[in-house]
Enzyme design. Structure first.
Site, PDB file in Angstrom:
ATOM      1  N   GLY A  11     -40.134  12.345  45.057  1.00 40.15           N
ATOM      2  CA  GLY A  11     -41.057  11.213  45.214  1.00 40.15           C
ATOM      3  C   GLY A  11     -42.471  11.691  45.458  1.00 40.15           C
ATOM      4  N   ALA A  12     -42.875  12.746  44.708  1.00 40.49           N
ATOM      5  CA  ALA A  12     -44.181  13.375  44.986  1.00 40.49           C
ATOM      6  C   ALA A  12     -45.283  12.888  44.052  1.00 40.49           C
ATOM      7  CB  ALA A  12     -44.047  14.894  44.898  1.00 40.49           C
ATOM      8  N   ARG A  14     -46.628   9.935  44.221  1.00 46.47           N
ATOM      9  CA  ARG A  14     -47.483   8.950  44.915  1.00 46.47           C
ATOM     10  C   ARG A  14     -47.293   9.068  46.418  1.00 46.47           C
ATOM     11  NH1 ARG A  14     -45.352   3.770  43.989  1.00 46.47           N
ATOM     12  NH2 ARG A  14     -43.493   4.466  42.903  1.00 46.47           N
ATOM     13  N   ASN A  90     -37.984  12.962  50.102  1.00 49.07           N
ATOM     14  CA  ASN A  90     -38.938  11.894  50.428  1.00 49.07           C
ATOM     15  C   ASN A  90     -38.765  10.652  49.557  1.00 49.07           C
ATOM     16  OD1 ASN A  90     -41.818  10.818  51.223  1.00 49.07           O
ATOM     17  ND2 ASN A  90     -41.852  11.046  48.986  1.00 49.07           N
ATOM     18  N   SER A 142     -37.255   6.770  58.685  1.00 45.58           N
ATOM     19  CA  SER A 142     -38.184   5.676  58.977  1.00 45.58           C
ATOM     20  C   SER A 142     -37.886   5.123  60.368  1.00 45.58           C
ATOM     21  CB  SER A 142     -37.996   4.547  57.952  1.00 45.58           C
ATOM     22  OG  SER A 142     -38.685   3.383  58.361  1.00 45.58           O
ATOM     23  N   TYR A 155     -32.327  -1.085  53.844  1.00 42.83           N
ATOM     24  CA  TYR A 155     -33.257   0.029  54.098  1.00 42.83           C
ATOM     25  C   TYR A 155     -32.987   0.658  55.469  1.00 42.83           C
ATOM     26  CZ  TYR A 155     -37.833   2.410  54.276  1.00 42.83           C
ATOM     27  OH  TYR A 155     -38.843   3.347  54.362  1.00 42.83           O
ATOM     28  N   ILE A 188     -47.129   3.258  57.111  1.00 42.37           N
ATOM     29  CA  ILE A 188     -48.048   4.181  56.448  1.00 42.37           C
ATOM     30  C   ILE A 188     -48.651   3.492  55.225  1.00 42.37           C
ATOM     31  CG2 ILE A 188     -48.297   6.505  55.454  1.00 42.37           C
ATOM     32  CD1 ILE A 188     -47.229   6.508  58.373  1.00 42.37           C
TER      33      ILE A 188
HETATM   34  P1  NAP Z   1     -44.201   4.981  47.435  1.00 40.80           P
HETATM   35  O1  NAP Z   1     -45.659   5.102  47.541  1.00 40.80           O
HETATM   36  O2  NAP Z   1     -43.598   3.695  46.966  1.00 40.80           O
HETATM   37  O3  NAP Z   1     -43.652   6.186  46.519  1.00 40.80           O
HETATM   38  C1  NAP Z   1     -42.274   6.311  46.295  1.00 40.80           C
HETATM   39  C2  NAP Z   1     -42.019   7.611  45.576  1.00 40.80           C
HETATM   40  O4  NAP Z   1     -40.586   7.734  45.406  1.00 40.80           O
HETATM   41  C3  NAP Z   1     -42.625   7.676  44.188  1.00 40.80           C
HETATM   42  O5  NAP Z   1     -43.077   8.986  43.952  1.00 40.80           O
HETATM   43  C4  NAP Z   1     -41.443   7.349  43.269  1.00 40.80           C
HETATM   44  O6  NAP Z   1     -41.512   7.948  41.979  1.00 40.80           O
HETATM   45  C5  NAP Z   1     -40.310   7.985  44.041  1.00 40.80           C
HETATM   46  N1  NAP Z   1     -38.994   7.454  43.680  1.00 40.80           N
HETATM   47  C6  NAP Z   1     -38.551   6.175  43.808  1.00 40.80           C
HETATM   48  N2  NAP Z   1     -37.285   6.078  43.346  1.00 40.80           N
HETATM   49  C7  NAP Z   1     -36.923   7.318  42.948  1.00 40.80           C
HETATM   50  C8  NAP Z   1     -35.759   7.860  42.378  1.00 40.80           C
HETATM   51  N3  NAP Z   1     -34.671   7.116  42.144  1.00 40.80           N
HETATM   52  N4  NAP Z   1     -35.738   9.173  42.060  1.00 40.80           N
HETATM   53  C9  NAP Z   1     -36.828   9.954  42.292  1.00 40.80           C
HETATM   54  N5  NAP Z   1     -37.961   9.506  42.821  1.00 40.80           N
HETATM   55  C10 NAP Z   1     -38.011   8.198  43.140  1.00 40.80           C
HETATM   56  O7  NAP Z   1     -43.492   5.264  48.846  1.00 40.80           O
HETATM   57  P2  NAP Z   1     -44.046   5.954  50.189  1.00 40.80           P
HETATM   58  O8  NAP Z   1     -44.573   4.888  51.050  1.00 40.80           O
HETATM   59  O9  NAP Z   1     -44.875   7.134  49.862  1.00 40.80           O
HETATM   60  O10 NAP Z   1     -42.660   6.410  50.844  1.00 40.80           O
HETATM   61  C11 NAP Z   1     -42.172   7.737  50.775  1.00 40.80           C
HETATM   62  C12 NAP Z   1     -40.973   7.860  51.712  1.00 40.80           C
HETATM   63  O11 NAP Z   1     -41.375   7.541  53.046  1.00 40.80           O
HETATM   64  C13 NAP Z   1     -39.840   6.903  51.375  1.00 40.80           C
HETATM   65  O12 NAP Z   1     -38.604   7.523  51.613  1.00 40.80           O
HETATM   66  C14 NAP Z   1     -40.044   5.762  52.343  1.00 40.80           C
HETATM   67  O13 NAP Z   1     -38.848   5.069  52.594  1.00 40.80           O
HETATM   68  C15 NAP Z   1     -40.533   6.532  53.554  1.00 40.80           C
HETATM   69  N6  NAP Z   1     -41.275   5.699  54.507  1.00 40.80           N
HETATM   70  C16 NAP Z   1     -42.421   5.075  54.136  1.00 40.80           C
HETATM   71  C17 NAP Z   1     -43.111   4.299  55.063  1.00 40.80           C
HETATM   72  C18 NAP Z   1     -44.388   3.583  54.737  1.00 40.80           C
HETATM   73  O14 NAP Z   1     -44.874   2.828  55.616  1.00 40.80           O
HETATM   74  N7  NAP Z   1     -44.989   3.781  53.561  1.00 40.80           N
HETATM   75  C19 NAP Z   1     -42.589   4.142  56.359  1.00 40.80           C
HETATM   76  C20 NAP Z   1     -41.413   4.784  56.695  1.00 40.80           C
HETATM   77  C21 NAP Z   1     -40.765   5.576  55.762  1.00 40.80           C
HETATM   78  P3  NAP Z   1     -42.300   7.204  40.736  1.00 40.80           P
HETATM   79  O15 NAP Z   1     -43.747   7.157  41.162  1.00 40.80           O
HETATM   80  O16 NAP Z   1     -42.078   8.107  39.587  1.00 40.80           O
HETATM   81  O17 NAP Z   1     -41.705   5.866  40.631  1.00 40.80           O
END
Ligand code: NAP
Length: 244
Positions: A11-12, A14, A90, A142, A155, A188
């Site tokens: 998930g790198a 974005r 991630n 999370s 989730y 985040i």
């Molecule tokens: P994001 O901006 O929505 O980015 C998600 C990333 O995951 C993207 O790079 C996406 O790839 C990739 N992805 C999604 N489905 C996938 C799959 N089946 N196989 C491989 N890659 C996949 O999310 P984020 O906010 O950065 O979150 C990153 C991590 O932190 C997640 O595990 C999320 O649950 C956790 N988290 C986030 C928050 C928050 O507030 N943002 C809080 C707690 C935990 P594509 O771009 O190619 O689709």
């Protein structure tokens, strides 16, 4: 510093994963930028980190929900960038809904990506870690997995599962000099949280601000470093005090 190390970050393309890839590269690691659908964004991250930090980096498409794809990609990364030292699980998705309205597909999608995806990529990398007699696994959980959040039964379950996975793997692999830790971010600022009511969250956050992807990346880089060699099975909140 992480010179000579090879990191695989899922998930790198974005958000948090891209920030982790940048941070590890800034410390000298070669980075495999794993993405699912967003080829352009993943290539942009690779271009940016190779130009800025002069490290080896490459984008690899892989749906982490598929064990077969994870195994293939881990092999490819090892032969192209070198044996993997650092795995950051991630990749994650949300499909929020009240439990009474949640479809089976919404539940399965989140569990398959967030929990099974972490299992799949860890399984794909573990033999390499054992062979090398070293490894760092960093799982992104999370605060939702610690406290539970209404509307996120899928989730919260997936992220609580990641914590159980982290502790079991930490115990299993400690004798092989492999550590496994989890980071539990709060709110985040990324695509995932766009459209949510940020103001109401800020009111509940003791540090009175939303988190940035870099807040998570700093801890991931620390957990990947030699300074963290005696930390395993730990879950660290990076949430401005939200879930305290
Ligand atoms: P994001 O901006 O929505 O980015 C998600 C990333 O995951 C993207 O790079 C996406 O790839 C990739 N992805 C999604 N489905 C996938 C799959 N089946 N196989 C491989 N890659 C996949 O999310 P984020 O906010 O950065 O979150 C990153 C991590 O932190 C997640 O595990 C999320 O649950 C956790 N988290 C986030 C928050 C928050 O507030 N943002 C809080 C707690 C935990 P594509 O771009 O190619 O689709």
């Amino acid at each position: 510093m992480l010179s000579g190390k090879v990191a695989l970050v899922t998930g790198a393309s974005r958000g948090i994963g891209a920030a982790v890839a940048r941070k590890l590269a800034s410390q000298g690691a070669a980075v495999a930028v794993i993405y699912c659908g967003n080829t352009e964004a993943a290539n942009a991250v690779v271009e940016e980190i190779t130009a800025t930090y002069g490290v080896n980096a490459k984008a690899y498409q892989c749906d982490v929900a598929s064990l077969e794809q994870c195994s293939q990609v881990a092999k490819q990364v090892s032969s192209e960038l070198g044996a993997i030292d650092i795995l950051v699980n991630n990749a994650g998705v949300t499909r929020d809904n009240l439990l009474a309205l949640m479809s089976e597909d919404e539940f399965d999608k989140v569990i398959d990506t967030n929990l099974k995806g972490a299992f799949n990529m860890t399984k794909a990398c573990v033999r390499g870690f054992i062979k090398k007699k070293q490894g760092r696994i960093i799982n992104i959980s999370s605060v939702s997995g610690l406290s539970g959040i209404a509307g996120q039964s899928n989730y919260s379950a997936s992220k609580a599962g990641v914590i159980g996975l982290t502790k079991a793997v930490a115990k299993e692999l400690a004798s092989k000099n492999v550590t496994c830790n989890a980071i539990a971010p709060g709110f985040i600022e990324t695509d995932m949280t766009k459209g949510l009511d940020a103001e109401s969250f800020v009111k509940a956050i003791p540090l009175s601000r939303l988190g940035k992807p870099e807040d998570i990346a700093s801890l991931a880089a620390f957990l990947a470093s030699d300074s963290a060699s005696y930390i395993t099975g730990e879950v660290i909140r990076v949430d401005g005090g939200l879930a305290m």
